[in-house]
Every structure is written in structure tokens, then in C-alpha cells.
Motif scaffolding. Structure first.
Motif, mmCIF file in Angstrom:
data_model
loop_
_atom_site.group_PDB
_atom_site.id
_atom_site.type_symbol
_atom_site.label_atom_id
_atom_site.label_comp_id
_atom_site.label_asym_id
_atom_site.label_seq_id
_atom_site.Cartn_x
_atom_site.Cartn_y
_atom_site.Cartn_z
ATOM 1 N N ILE A 109 42.580 -13.701 -4.566
ATOM 2 C CA ILE A 109 42.210 -12.255 -4.515
ATOM 3 C C ILE A 109 41.744 -11.915 -2.949
ATOM 4 N N ALA A 110 41.024 -12.534 -2.342
ATOM 5 C CA ALA A 110 41.006 -12.561 -0.943
ATOM 6 C C ALA A 110 42.512 -12.182 -0.132
ATOM 7 N N ALA A 111 43.326 -13.130 -0.396
ATOM 8 C CA ALA A 111 44.527 -13.264 0.335
ATOM 9 C C ALA A 111 45.247 -11.729 0.146
ATOM 10 N N ARG A 112 45.135 -11.367 -1.293
ATOM 11 C CA ARG A 112 45.773 -9.869 -1.534
ATOM 12 C C ARG A 112 45.168 -8.811 -0.659
ATOM 13 N N ILE A 113 43.914 -9.115 -0.584
ATOM 14 C CA ILE A 113 43.255 -7.989 0.052
ATOM 15 C C ILE A 113 43.270 -7.977 1.561
ATOM 16 N N ILE A 114 43.579 -8.998 2.202
ATOM 17 C CA ILE A 114 43.458 -9.248 3.718
ATOM 18 C C ILE A 114 44.886 -9.604 4.244
ATOM 19 N N GLY A 115 45.635 -10.029 3.356
ATOM 20 C CA GLY A 115 46.672 -10.630 3.791
ATOM 21 C C GLY A 115 47.430 -9.939 5.033
ATOM 22 N N GLU A 116 47.647 -8.606 4.980
ATOM 23 C CA GLU A 116 48.184 -7.809 6.055
ATOM 24 C C GLU A 116 47.389 -7.274 6.944
ATOM 25 N N LYS A 117 46.006 -7.267 6.931
ATOM 26 C CA LYS A 117 45.236 -6.913 8.183
ATOM 27 C C LYS A 117 45.203 -7.682 9.058
ATOM 28 N N GLU A 173 45.430 -12.011 15.220
ATOM 29 C CA GLU A 173 45.370 -12.077 14.123
ATOM 30 C C GLU A 173 44.724 -13.063 13.624
ATOM 31 N N ALA A 174 43.594 -13.107 13.035
ATOM 32 C CA ALA A 174 42.735 -14.113 12.490
ATOM 33 C C ALA A 174 41.737 -13.891 11.237
ATOM 34 N N ILE A 175 41.568 -14.760 10.690
ATOM 35 C CA ILE A 175 40.557 -14.623 9.340
ATOM 36 C C ILE A 175 39.280 -15.295 9.651
ATOM 37 N N ILE A 176 38.194 -14.819 9.849
ATOM 38 C CA ILE A 176 36.866 -15.289 10.050
ATOM 39 C C ILE A 176 36.030 -15.742 8.832
ATOM 40 N N ILE A 177 35.834 -16.741 8.441
ATOM 41 C CA ILE A 177 34.915 -17.120 7.310
ATOM 42 C C ILE A 177 33.340 -17.727 7.795
ATOM 43 N N ALA A 178 32.517 -17.118 7.458
ATOM 44 C CA ALA A 178 31.068 -17.290 7.881
ATOM 45 C C ALA A 178 30.121 -17.466 7.136
ATOM 46 N N PRO A 179 29.160 -18.516 7.054
ATOM 47 C CA PRO A 179 28.179 -18.369 6.264
ATOM 48 C C PRO A 179 27.134 -17.452 6.678
ATOM 49 N N VAL A 180 26.285 -16.995 5.733
ATOM 50 C CA VAL A 180 25.486 -15.729 6.051
ATOM 51 C C VAL A 180 24.770 -16.030 7.140
ATOM 52 N N THR A 181 24.193 -17.137 7.518
ATOM 53 C CA THR A 181 23.373 -17.475 8.507
ATOM 54 C C THR A 181 24.159 -17.373 10.042
ATOM 55 N N GLY A 182 25.619 -17.674 9.996
ATOM 56 C CA GLY A 182 26.180 -17.605 11.090
ATOM 57 C C GLY A 182 26.750 -16.291 11.366
ATOM 58 N N ALA A 183 26.749 -15.343 10.258
ATOM 59 C CA ALA A 183 27.543 -13.957 10.502
ATOM 60 C C ALA A 183 26.131 -13.012 10.813
ATOM 61 N N VAL A 184 25.085 -13.325 10.519
ATOM 62 C CA VAL A 184 23.758 -12.302 10.762
ATOM 63 C C VAL A 184 23.259 -12.468 12.113
ATOM 64 N N LYS A 185 23.585 -13.640 12.663
ATOM 65 C CA LYS A 185 22.557 -13.927 13.936
ATOM 66 C C LYS A 185 23.491 -12.920 15.054
ATOM 67 N N LYS A 186 22.457 -12.223 15.760
ATOM 68 C CA LYS A 186 22.950 -11.456 16.990
ATOM 69 C C LYS A 186 23.459 -12.255 18.112
ATOM 70 N N LEU A 187 24.438 -11.883 18.711
ATOM 71 C CA LEU A 187 25.188 -12.607 19.896
ATOM 72 C C LEU A 187 24.770 -11.735 21.149
ATOM 73 N N ALA A 188 25.001 -12.322 22.260
ATOM 74 C CA ALA A 188 24.969 -11.552 23.446
ATOM 75 C C ALA A 188 25.867 -10.227 23.506
ATOM 76 N N PRO A 189 25.922 -9.221 24.123
ATOM 77 C CA PRO A 189 26.644 -8.230 24.215
ATOM 78 C C PRO A 189 28.221 -8.737 24.394
#
Length: 267
Positions: free
Chosen positions: A15-23, A90-106
Motif C-alpha cells: 500500500i505504501a509503495a503504491r502511494i509513494i512510489g513516484e514521489k 530520491e529517498a524514502i525515510i522510515i522513522a520510529p516516532v522517537t526518531g521523527a519528533v526529536k528536533k534537530l539543529a536548524p
């Protein structure tokens, strides 16, 4: 943003591949690192035709800021993701919640700290060394792993966090004579290049601006807290806050001076 729920894990990948394949770029957030890695394995089969790289962002831990033995691979993954997103790859980033919500330096600090070198450009070897040290690279005799560099005469080797092989910069005086990727084990050249772009080897890149901003923010916060304590007639707390402010600001200045010193050390 698309939310996929109520679907078995085995069906998420197609399902994810169909949605993001061409993005060109996509971010998928899952609950845990285990699910992130599992989805990456499943998704690889379905997006193979698009030729995109899948990067699993590790969960955030406080020790990700610098390299050491226990987190080297995790830091490399995070830096690869930052570089891919910044460069528009062109890349697909897969992140657990703790990795996605943490703020990084600007991101502007990450971008401003990158170094682009072209054949024919002029850059003294000393400037290359100073820049790489400021970007978090470790100087070694021979580059063996990402995040390292070496300089011998008119030759500079750099192993970037996102690279499969290190780069060799050959200088004729201060002019870049050649650029190429090489095998770190055999030292044989693999590919001649017209330019290379070197990205930081740390998530937080040292710069005078960052140190100055930190001192300013900490100074204002502690001074304000001390004034509030005085209004409440708590002179002892105000005194402790002012002492802590001065101690922290002095510590930051010392760290900045140490970084400046490292930039000028001749190995």
C-alpha cells in the motif's frame, strides 16, 4: 500526510509503495525501530523498480551527537537521511516516532557547513583541514571509516558519512588537480570526479555563531530567573542562578576556544 491504520503489517508495504512510489521524497513514521526495519525490508521489494534508497532513521538517544563505538552506524544513518533530504535526492525515510519528533539543529547550519570542491578550484590544504575539523571529521593517518580524513602533503582523503568509498583530493599547490573515489583497502582509484560535496560528520556543527547564540540565550534565561527570585525576596536563589549562569557561559566559551584550537593544530 496519509495515515494508514487497521491494516496488517504484511499489507502496509504494498500500500505504501503504491502511494509513494513516484514521489521523490517520502517520510514514513512507525511506532518502533523494529517495525521500521521490518517495513524497510518489505518495502524494498515493492519499490525496486523506482531505484530509491531506503534509509531507516534510528530512535533518538542523547549520545547521537558524536561518534563512538556503540552508535557509529546509527549516527551514519541519521546523517545519510539529513544529507539525502537536504540534497533533494530520491529517498524514502522510515522513522520510529522517537526518531521523527526529536528536533534537530536548524538545517541552514547543516547546509552552510557543507563543502563543495571542484577540479580547478583553489583551496589551501590548511583550509581543508580547518573546515573538516569544524565539520566534525577526525584526522587519522589512513581513512578507514566514515567521518575520518587524512592529509599528507598535497593529498587529502575524506570519508563522508553517506559515501560507500572515500574521496581523494590531489592538490598542485593550492589548486585542486584531481578528484576521485578510491577503495580504502587497496587504495586503487575507482572513479574520476569533476566535483565532490562533503557534508558534516556531526549533527551539530561547531561554529562561533552557535556558541555566541547559546551564551546569549542562557544568559538571558538565568538573568530573568534571578530577577524573579529577587522579586520574591529569595536572594540566595538569585545568587545561585547568577553563579550558574556565569559558570555555564564560561564553560561554553572554553569549549569554543578548544574548538578553535583544534582547527589550528598541526598533526
Amino acid at each position: 500526510m496519509i495515515n494508514i491504520s487497521g491494516v496488517s503489517e504484511s499489507r502496509v508495504a504494498p500500500i505504501a509503495a503504491r502511494i509513494i512510489g513516484e514521489k521523490p521524497q517520502s517520510l514514513i513514521i512507525v511506532s518502533t525501530e523494529v517495525r521500521a526495519k521490518r517495513l524497510a525490508q518489505d518495502l524494498e521489494f515493492f519499490i525496486r523498480e523506482y531505484g530509491k534508497e531506503i534509509i531507516v532513521l534510528p530512535p533518538w538517544e542523547h549520545y547521537f551527537l558524536r561518534y563512538d563505538a556503540k552508535n557509529h552506524d546509527q549516527l551514519i544513518s541519521r546523517l545519510k537521511a539529513m544529507k539525502a533530504l537536504r540534497a533533494g535526492e530520491e529517498a524514502i525515510i522510515i522513522a520510529p516516532v522517537t526518531g521523527a519528533v526529536k528536533k534537530l539543529a536548524p538545517h541552514k547550519y547543516f547546509e552552510e557547513s557543507s563543502l563543495k570542491i571542484e577540479v580547478g578550484s583553489v583551496i589551501p590544504p590548511e583550509d581543508i583541514k580547518k573546515k573538516l575539523v569544524a565539520m566534525g571529521y577526525e584526522r587519522t593517518e589512513i581513512v578507514e571509516s566514515p567521518g575520518q580524513f587524512s592529509i599528507r602533503g598535497g593529498i587529502a582523503d575524506v570519508f563522508t558519512p553517506d559515501g560507500e568509498n572515500p574521496y581523494r583530493i590531489e592538490l598542485f599547490g593550492d589548486e585542486v588537480d584531481s578528484l576521485r573515489a578510491f577503495d580504502k583497502d587497496s587504495q586503487r582509484s575507482l572513479e574520476n570526479l569533476s566535483f565532490i560535496e562533503i557534508f558534516p560528520a556531526e549533527q551539530i556543527v561547531s561554529s562561533s555563531h552557535i556558541f555566541e547564540k547559546a551564551i546569549e540565550v542562557i544568559g538571558k534565561a538565568y538573568t530573568s530567573a534571578a530577577k524573579t527570585a529577587l522579586k520574591r525576596e529569595d536572594a540566595e536563589l538569585a545568587k545561585n542562578l547568577e553563579a550558574n549562569r556565569d559558570r555555564l557561559c564560561e564553560y561554553i566559551k572554553n569549549v569554543e576556544n578548544l574548538q578553535l584550537l583544534e582547527n589550528y593544530i598541526h598533526y
